[in-house]
Design a protein around this motif. Structure first.
Motif: not given
Length: 159
Positions: A73, A78, A75, A69-70, A65, A37, A63
């Motif tokens: 991203i 999240l 954070s 989709e992450y 790794d 992320s 979430f």
């Protein structure tokens, strides 16, 4: 009222060519944190502490790794989802106490904006987020400026 305590820890490697995200804000620095992320160690530690306090495993469980989709991203997304997850179990944040361990950059001037940003994401009072910064006096991987870590303790409450 039922209260629970959680602890979170995260570390990421500092490398050239990556942005440095800490506490939900981008800092200007020659190196940034490497991760799947945005690698915000403070936000990741908060997520782990909250999930642990609610007995909901850890950030990697919710979430992973390995999930595309992450990748890259923010954070803060999240963190917002983590607060929603613990709320689904009836918990709300009491307070957060965090320590970021970094040799450089100096973090003291950035802490108020980190607190403001994180309070907005979690929809809690800014006074419920304590963020401190320290160094390792040039010892270890932090002292050699190879990485940054964060330690977080949280209190959550259930009515």
């Amino acid at each position: 009222m039922k209260i629970r305590v959680g602890f979170g820890f995260d570390v990421h490697q500092l490398v050239e060519g990556c942005a440095l995200w800490l506490g939900g804000i981008r800092l200007e620095h020659a190196k940034g944190l490497l991760g799947h992320s945005d690698a915000d160690v403070l936000v990741h530690s908060i997520c782990d502490a909250l999930l642990g306090a609610a007995n909901m495993r850890d950030i990697g469980y919710h979430f992973p790794d390995t999930a595309g989709e992450y990748k890259n991203i923010d954070s803060k997304i999240l963190l917002k989802r983590t607060v929603e997850l613990i709320a689904e179990k009836g918990y709300r944040i009491g307070n957060i106490d965090a320590t970021i361990c970094a040799e450089r950059p100096k973090l003291k001037p950035h802490i108020p904006l980190m607190q403001e940003t994180l309070a907005a994401v979690m929809a809690i009072d800014i006074d419920d987020i304590s963020i401190k910064a320290t160094t390792t006096e040039k010892l270890g991987f932090t002292g050699r400026e190879e990485g940054i870590s964060a330690y977080v303790t949280v209190l959550i409450e259930k009515e």
